[in-house]
Design a protein around this motif. Structure first.
Motif, mmCIF file in Angstrom:
data_model
loop_
_atom_site.group_PDB
_atom_site.id
_atom_site.type_symbol
_atom_site.label_atom_id
_atom_site.label_comp_id
_atom_site.label_asym_id
_atom_site.label_seq_id
_atom_site.Cartn_x
_atom_site.Cartn_y
_atom_site.Cartn_z
ATOM 1 N N LYS A 1 0.834 -1.204 0.000
ATOM 2 C CA LYS A 1 0.000 0.000 0.000
ATOM 3 C C LYS A 1 0.871 1.256 0.000
ATOM 4 N N GLN A 2 1.896 1.277 0.842
ATOM 5 C CA GLN A 2 2.764 2.443 0.930
ATOM 6 C C GLN A 2 3.584 2.625 -0.339
ATOM 7 N N ASN A 3 4.074 1.522 -0.901
ATOM 8 C CA ASN A 3 4.863 1.619 -2.137
ATOM 9 C C ASN A 3 4.030 2.178 -3.282
ATOM 10 N N ALA A 4 2.781 1.723 -3.382
ATOM 11 C CA ALA A 4 1.909 2.222 -4.443
ATOM 12 C C ALA A 4 1.596 3.699 -4.228
ATOM 13 N N LEU A 5 1.376 4.089 -2.977
ATOM 14 C CA LEU A 5 1.103 5.489 -2.680
ATOM 15 C C LEU A 5 2.307 6.364 -3.015
ATOM 16 N N THR A 6 3.498 5.897 -2.688
ATOM 17 C CA THR A 6 4.714 6.649 -3.009
ATOM 18 C C THR A 6 4.864 6.826 -4.509
ATOM 19 N N MET A 7 4.607 5.758 -5.259
ATOM 20 C CA MET A 7 4.704 5.852 -6.713
ATOM 21 C C MET A 7 3.677 6.844 -7.259
ATOM 22 N N ALA A 8 2.463 6.818 -6.707
ATOM 23 C CA ALA A 8 1.436 7.759 -7.158
ATOM 24 C C ALA A 8 1.872 9.197 -6.900
ATOM 25 N N GLN A 9 2.448 9.447 -5.741
ATOM 26 C CA GLN A 9 2.910 10.795 -5.417
ATOM 27 C C GLN A 9 4.041 11.235 -6.340
ATOM 28 N N GLN A 10 4.938 10.311 -6.688
ATOM 29 C CA GLN A 10 6.033 10.636 -7.605
ATOM 30 C C GLN A 10 5.496 10.992 -8.991
ATOM 31 N N ILE A 11 4.485 10.260 -9.439
ATOM 32 C CA ILE A 11 3.932 10.525 -10.767
ATOM 33 C C ILE A 11 3.152 11.834 -10.768
ATOM 34 N N GLU A 12 2.502 12.152 -9.674
ATOM 35 C CA GLU A 12 1.852 13.463 -9.561
ATOM 36 C C GLU A 12 2.888 14.589 -9.626
ATOM 37 N N GLN A 13 4.033 14.387 -8.985
ATOM 38 C CA GLN A 13 5.108 15.377 -9.055
ATOM 39 C C GLN A 13 5.614 15.527 -10.488
ATOM 40 N N ALA A 14 5.698 14.403 -11.201
ATOM 41 C CA ALA A 14 6.121 14.457 -12.602
ATOM 42 C C ALA A 14 5.116 15.233 -13.438
ATOM 43 N N MET A 15 3.818 15.053 -13.162
ATOM 44 C CA MET A 15 2.812 15.775 -13.923
ATOM 45 C C MET A 15 2.859 17.266 -13.610
ATOM 46 N N ALA A 16 3.132 17.601 -12.363
ATOM 47 C CA ALA A 16 3.244 19.023 -12.011
ATOM 48 C C ALA A 16 4.374 19.674 -12.810
ATOM 49 N N LYS A 17 5.504 19.006 -12.905
ATOM 50 C CA LYS A 17 6.618 19.534 -13.696
ATOM 51 C C LYS A 17 6.239 19.631 -15.169
ATOM 52 N N ASP A 18 5.534 18.611 -15.636
ATOM 53 C CA ASP A 18 5.123 18.599 -17.043
ATOM 54 C C ASP A 18 4.206 19.778 -17.345
ATOM 55 N N ILE A 19 3.225 20.018 -16.468
ATOM 56 C CA ILE A 19 2.294 21.140 -16.673
ATOM 57 C C ILE A 19 3.049 22.462 -16.692
ATOM 58 N N GLU A 20 3.962 22.625 -15.771
ATOM 59 C CA GLU A 20 4.709 23.880 -15.683
ATOM 60 C C GLU A 20 5.531 24.150 -16.938
ATOM 61 N N GLN A 21 5.945 23.072 -17.633
ATOM 62 C CA GLN A 21 6.818 23.217 -18.797
ATOM 63 C C GLN A 21 6.065 23.223 -20.124
ATOM 64 N N LEU A 22 4.746 23.036 -20.104
ATOM 65 C CA LEU A 22 3.995 22.955 -21.354
ATOM 66 C C LEU A 22 4.097 24.266 -22.136
ATOM 67 N N SER A 23 4.400 24.135 -23.410
ATOM 68 C CA SER A 23 4.520 25.324 -24.254
ATOM 69 C C SER A 23 3.178 25.773 -24.805
ATOM 70 N N TRP A 24 2.201 24.872 -24.833
ATOM 71 C CA TRP A 24 0.918 25.192 -25.469
ATOM 72 C C TRP A 24 -0.135 25.688 -24.474
ATOM 73 N N MET A 25 0.199 25.719 -23.181
ATOM 74 C CA MET A 25 -0.769 26.121 -22.169
ATOM 75 C C MET A 25 -0.312 27.408 -21.483
ATOM 76 N N GLY A 26 -1.242 28.355 -21.327
ATOM 77 C CA GLY A 26 -0.932 29.643 -20.726
ATOM 78 C C GLY A 26 -0.939 29.612 -19.214
ATOM 79 N N PRO A 27 -0.459 30.671 -18.573
ATOM 80 C CA PRO A 27 -0.306 30.724 -17.117
ATOM 81 C C PRO A 27 -1.610 30.514 -16.347
ATOM 82 N N GLU A 28 -2.703 31.107 -16.824
ATOM 83 C CA GLU A 28 -3.966 31.002 -16.087
ATOM 84 C C GLU A 28 -4.461 29.560 -16.037
ATOM 85 N N THR A 29 -4.433 28.894 -17.177
ATOM 86 C CA THR A 29 -4.885 27.505 -17.215
ATOM 87 C C THR A 29 -3.928 26.608 -16.457
#
Length: 695
Positions: free
Chosen positions: A395-423
């Motif tokens: 359970k803990q390992n799966a939760l840790t992996m989920a949190q890591q992937i959420e962190q990866a998505m946060a970085k991905d969103i911040e770096q998107l060239s096609w999406m503006g600051p408000e969105t």
């Protein structure tokens, strides 16, 4: 969702007819009715990456699916009682065997059982007592058929339909009625009136004119006729009734939205009061229906398809009372068939199993009974599964992996060239609001009011069904319970809920080979990480992006960013529209759009999380595969499958997921990381010149 279903209403298509009855007079001790004892003492181990399942003669840059799964497909022919076979289906059957052992023990050893153990053990005993079920024949239906036959006026129909809906807990009889979160205020539960009334799996089965569809409709009418004959009707009468029933269902189907149309939540949100609901179908007394179903004071409804209810009213007014009775009798026996004697079970299977899905043989009774317990008392059974097969470390390992992937998505969103600051700002708020549910609910469901008898299978089914119907209806007008799960713990599946804004991973799907604690990180991040990323991406696919961080249907995108998303999503739609499902049938890529987007986004996010997890590690090759290659093969091997052509045709109409081959090849062609890992050259099939990329 990774495997079976996703919809804004969280609806699953299931085919209960595949639950098989064993030969008459069999008992739980028969060799054909139980798995071997050695198969149930523990869950079998299959590694998260198995090189024997690969086909090393295939070129990964030409057909990566064949390269990763060719050995598995060769070693795993479709069992005779299955419409198809896959890694997920194999794990599901392993879980079923394990659950059989739990239930068999609780059925035999009655001393010291707690109340939930008594219920699931005795339910299983009653289900396995086929000789008792056989003796009853159609007798369990007699009270309900007498009610239908006793109708003397259409004015009595609303009260009767309310009782039928409580007993069937579905949308099979004229329409569906239940509860769900308000699209406009996800904190509240309101009543939902939905389209329904069909016996075939989808409205397209009634409207398509190709030879296969025409032939299947003919078989369906013949099946309805035979079922009515089992109730005692003469062949001539039953044939006339079956044709009439088909005509009623066809008109209801024609008034229903297509599956693609139903993927737009705006088309499913029409909030009305009782006066407006009554105006849609003036010939149906809603006040009587609501009083009978226990909602006499209800005045807020979401009518998902108003045009359907206008057509329903026309049908109820123009159809004779005798024809309505025939329709009700058919749907009564159709809903109950898997719980009745072998004559009904076999006829039900002959159409919904053999004709519709191409399955040669019925499933043994033990599988049907395990599935029934999971369906009707799933969290009671789930507690037993979790206690034996799902530890806190997983359970803990799966939760840790989920949190890591959420962190990866946060970085991905911040770096998107096609999406503006408000969105981006709003996207990050939604991302950080997502709740991770791992393994099982924090609070177990209370089944104390469900009466279960060791010698009354039909009664157990009805009481458990009414319990669930009442439980759903009792939510109406109350705050939503955000701790509730939509799947039971042993389920081999996962899902994202748009209105809960949570991702859910039952204990059943966090077992080898899908999650393998003995395996290195690369295949685990490819497989389980890809699943987590898939569900996470659903919050931002073409449907999920229409809901905000609280789960409300709200546009939080700028116009330009919305157009940018749609242009990138169209790349995925155009790509998958070229893939063939079976024969000359291509993927309906507008139906599969959300799942295809989630597959691609999920694997990209899993790759990012894995790279971050192993950033300062020295990774070694294994089995002549580099770590990067193991990541991709680990991902691909979850999707290994074999399918019957009949079932592929059904999937092409009803399933929002693409076939496994394209859930692998369709992704890697869009990932430069894959081409680098396998040294693919420009122009090779797995090296796309203009890759699609959204998240």
């Amino acid at each position: 969702m990774r495997i079976l279903f996703t919809n804004v209403l969280l609806i699953a298509f299931t085919c209960a007819a595949l639950g098989q009855a064993s030969p008459a007079n069999s008992t739980p001790s028969d060799a054909t009715s139980r798995p071997s004892d050695s198969a149930i003492l523990s869950l079998p181990y299959t590694p998260g990456l198995d090189t024997e399942f690969m086909d090393r003669t295939a070129d990964p840059c030409v057909d990566f699916y064949q390269y990763s799964c060719g050995g598995w497909m060769k070693k795993n022919p479709i069992p005779s009682d299955q419409p198809g076979w896959s890694v997920y289906a194999k794990l599901d059957e392993d879980n079923q065997r394990f659950l059989w052992g739990i239930l068999d023990d609780l059925a035999r050893n009655t001393l010291g059982r707690n109340p939930n153990q008594q219920k699931i053990g005795d339910y299983f005993v009653a289900c396995m007592d086929e000789s008792a079920i056989e003796k009853l024949g159609a007798a369990p239906l007699k009270p309900y058929l007498d009610q239908i036959n006793g109708l003397t006026s259409k004015k009595q129909l609303p009260a009767l339909l309310a009782e039928i809906h409580l007993r069937t807990a579905g949308d099979g009889v004229f329409f569906g009625f239940s509860s769900d979160q308000d699209f406009g205020d996800s904190s509240q539960v309101i009543a939902f009136a939905t389209a329904g009334g069909l016996g075939l799996p989808d409205r397209d089965y009634y409207t398509k004119s190709d030879p296969n569809s025409v032939a299947l409709r003919e078989k369906y009418v013949a099946h309805v006729q035979r079922m009515l004959e089992l109730l005692g009707d003469t062949p001539d009468v039953a044939q006339h009734e079956a044709v009439t029933i088909m005509a009623i269902e066809t008109r209801l189907a024609e008034a229903s939205l297509t599956r693609v149309e139903g993927r737009d939540p705006h088309k499913l949100y029409h909030k009305v009061d009782l006066t407006a609901l009554q105006a849609l179908s003036p010939g149906f007394d809603w006040s009587v229906y609501l009083k009978q179903i226990g909602l006499g004071q209800q005045n807020t409804f979401n009518v998902t398809e108003p045009d359907f209810y206008k057509e329903l009213d026309k049908q109820l007014q123009s159809t004779s009372l005798d024809d309505i009775k025939s329709y009700l009798r058919w749907h009564t026996v159709h809903a109950a068939a898997p719980s009745l004697s072998s004559a009904f079970v076999n006829e039900d299977f002959d159409f919904f199993g053999k004709a519709l899905r191409g399955v040669p043989e019925l499933r043994p009774r033990w599988k049907r009974c395990v599935a029934r317990v999971d369906e009707q008392l799933g969290e009671a059974l789930g507690q037993e599964f979790v206690r034996r097969a799902f530890g806190p470390e997983t359970k803990q390992n799966a939760l840790t992996m989920a949190q890591q992937i959420e962190q990866a998505m946060a970085k991905d969103i911040e770096q998107l060239s096609w999406m503006g600051p408000e969105t981006k700002h709003n996207a990050l708020i939604k991302l950080h609001s997502i709740v991770n549910k791992i393994g099982y609910p924090d609070k177990w469901r209370d089944y104390s009011s469900v009466v279960v008898s060791r010698n009354d299978f039909a009664g157990n089914v009805e009481r458990a069904t009414v319990f669930e119907s009442r439980r759903e209806l009792n939510k109406i007008g109350k705050p939503v319970d955000r701790g509730e799960w939509g799947m039971t713990p042993p389920t081999v599946n996962a899902y994202y809920s748009q209105q809960m804004n949570d991702i859910n991973f039952p204990a059943g799907v966090l077992q080898p080979p899908l999650y393998d604690p003995k395996m290195d990180d690369a295949p685990n991040y490819g497989d389980t990480g890809g699943t987590i990323g898939h569900e996470l991406t659903h919050g931002f696919d073409d449907e999920g992006r229409k809901f905000d961080a609280q789960g409300n249907l709200k546009d939080w995108w700028t116009t330009q960013d919305s157009q940018n998303f749609e242009a990138r999503a169209q790349c995925v739609v155009d790509q998958y529209a070229q893939y063939i499902v079976v024969d000359d049938i291509k993927i309906n890529s507008k139906l599969t759009e959300g799942e295809d987007i989630a597959d691609l986004g999920g694997l990209i996010l899993a790759w990012m999380a894995w790279k971050e997890q192993t950033r300062n590690m020295h990774l070694e090759d294994r089995d002549t595969l580099t770590p990067e290659q193991r990541f991709f093969v680990g991902y691909a091997q979850w999707a290994c499958e074999n399918d019957r052509p009949e079932d592929l045709r059904l999937q092409a109409i009803t399933d929002p997921h693409s076939p496994g081959k394209y859930r692998v090849n369709g992704l890697v062609v869009n990932m430069p990381e894959f081409q680098k890992a396998f040294s693919c050259k420009a122009g090779q099939p797995m090296a796309k010149e203009n890759p699609c990329r959204i998240w």
